[in-house]
Motif scaffolding. Structure first.
Motif, PDB file in Angstrom:
ATOM      1  N   GLY A   1       0.822  -1.210   0.000  1.00  0.00           N
ATOM      2  CA  GLY A   1       0.000   0.000   0.000  1.00  0.00           C
ATOM      3  C   GLY A   1       0.853   1.254   0.000  1.00  0.00           C
ATOM      4  O   GLY A   1       0.535   2.237  -0.664  1.00  0.00           O
TER       5      GLY A   1
ATOM      6  N   SER B   1      -4.617  -1.460  -3.815  1.00  0.00           N
ATOM      7  CA  SER B   1      -3.918  -1.762  -2.556  1.00  0.00           C
ATOM      8  C   SER B   1      -3.962  -0.624  -1.544  1.00  0.00           C
ATOM      9  O   SER B   1      -3.297  -0.701  -0.520  1.00  0.00           O
ATOM     10  CB  SER B   1      -2.477  -2.197  -2.836  1.00  0.00           C
TER      11      SER B   1
ATOM     12  N   ASP C   1      -5.729   1.654   1.403  1.00  0.00           N
ATOM     13  CA  ASP C   1      -6.789   1.509   2.397  1.00  0.00           C
ATOM     14  C   ASP C   1      -7.779   2.673   2.295  1.00  0.00           C
ATOM     15  O   ASP C   1      -7.629   3.568   1.454  1.00  0.00           O
ATOM     16  CB  ASP C   1      -6.191   1.395   3.814  1.00  0.00           C
ATOM     17  N   TRP C   2      -8.792   2.648   3.148  1.00  0.00           N
ATOM     18  CA  TRP C   2      -9.885   3.617   3.053  1.00  0.00           C
ATOM     19  C   TRP C   2      -9.385   5.057   3.122  1.00  0.00           C
ATOM     20  O   TRP C   2      -9.788   5.913   2.345  1.00  0.00           O
ATOM     21  CB  TRP C   2     -10.910   3.346   4.170  1.00  0.00           C
TER      22      TRP C   2
ATOM     23  N   ASN D   1      -7.500   6.092   0.024  1.00  0.00           N
ATOM     24  CA  ASN D   1      -8.463   6.252  -1.061  1.00  0.00           C
ATOM     25  C   ASN D   1      -9.221   7.567  -0.950  1.00  0.00           C
ATOM     26  O   ASN D   1      -9.418   8.287  -1.922  1.00  0.00           O
ATOM     27  CB  ASN D   1      -9.475   5.098  -0.984  1.00  0.00           C
TER      28      ASN D   1
END
Ligand code: ATP
Ligand code: MG
Length: 314
Positions: free
Chosen positions: A216, A246, A248-249, A252
């Motif tokens: 990530g 890849s 995470d929230w 994003n």
């Protein structure tokens, strides 16, 4: 200037003529796996002069043509037409290849004498001919696994002077902070023997080098780097093919803020399966498979919550 229309015909999985009209800010292409979303972006790259068959995911030039299905014959001709426009003018570019090997380049419906004239016409409206403004699906984090000489070569496609390096590093740092507040990033060892590397500092973690980053962390760092590099290219649009998986929230969410900001100056054309990305689109374009197995890039709607619910996404 922005890419207002794309017409695909006989190119890769697109058998029949398909036309799609993009919004000037954020256009998102959605659809199930294998329907032809990445092929559409490759069509744009090809019409802009991309000839690297690896980048176009073809074994040879014959793979550029629709290869046929059980009920549809293979295409004899592959063509892509792009229309760029601003508030006062409109320019049409078309690249057309036939199986005999004959290739025609058209500018505003007139065939031009060859590649140089076609490229010149594209350049004259501020569109670069080699596609250095696309993040391909498989390539987001490939920088980290390239040998040093290839890393340098990749960066040199964008960076030609110390001034460019400084500009990229400033933006790289700004973008990584936008994606992960408190982080810092820069390209180091530009002139060193071992080749350029990325130095990243994440909050509470100290300095890390490219190769040590998690999946990530690599995705976030690579996205910030590539967007910073793209800023050196005089291009009206950036294209991104599934850059989110890849992240995470939080990453994003932060990415949406950054992309919205970038879209004030550049058109973004993004392929995605992610609800959060679809929600920030101005226009959404759906690709489906037809009964004959070919692609159909058709349904198009202005982003709307009700319509959004009909598409199952991540
Ligand atoms: N020359 C061709 N003729 C016919 N079909 C082709 C040709 N080249 C590629 N395809 C088909 O296009 C499909 C892949 O399209 P593409 O990679 O654009 O999918 P995608 O929508 O991006 O999917 P994903 O969500 O999995 O990335 C494959 O099924 C492939 O067989
Ligand atoms: Mg794809």
């Amino acid at each position: 200037m922005f890419l207002s229309s794309l017409v695909l015909k006989g190119f890769k999985s697109y058998s029949e003529r398909v036309e799609v009209n993009f919004s000037p800010k954020i256009a998102v292409i959605i659809g199930s796996n294998g329907v032809g979303k990445s092929n559409a972006l490759e069509g744009i790259a090809w019409a802009l002069g991309e000839d690297d068959l690896n980048a176009l995911r073809c074994r040879n030039r014959m793979d550029l043509f629709f290869g046929g299905s059980q009920i549809t014959a293979p295409a004899d001709e592959a063509s892509i037409e792009l229309t760029f426009e601003n508030s006062s003018t409109r320019h049409r570019f078309c690249r057309c290849l036939s199986r005999s090997g004959k290739e025609v380049f058209m500018v505003n419906d007139t065939a031009v004498s060859g590649v140089p004239e076609y490229q010149e016409a594209l350049n004259s409206i501020g569109v670069p001919t080699r596609c250095h403004n696309v993040i391909r699906q498989e390539e987001l984090t490939d920088f980290f696994v390239k040998p040093p000489s290839e890393r340098r070569h990749y960066l040199q496609q964008y960076i030609g002077s110390d001034g460019d390096l400084e500009r990229v590093n400033n933006l790289f740092d700004e973008y990584i902070q936008a994606l992960l507040p408190g982080s810092r990033a820069r390209i180091v060892n530009w002139n060193g023997e071992v080749g350029p590397d990325l130095e990243v500092t994440f909050p509470d973690k100290g300095v890390k080098w490219g190769v040590l980053l998690s999946g990530g962390e690599r995705a976030v760092t690579a996205l910030a780097l590539k967007l910073a590099l793209f800023n050196l290219v005089r291009s009206p649009m950036f294209m991104m093919d599934e850059v989110e998986p890849s992240m995470d929230w939080t990453r994003n969410h932060n990415m949406q803020g950054l992309l919205k900001k970038i879209s004030q100056n550049r058109q973004l054309i993004m392929v995605t399966h992610f609800q959060s990305t679809i929600q920030m689109a101005d226009t959404v374009h759906g690709v489906r498979i037809r009964p004959d197995g070919s692609s159909w890039l058709k349904f198009h709607f202005l982003m709307d919550e009700r319509l959004f619910k009909i598409y199952k996404c991540c």
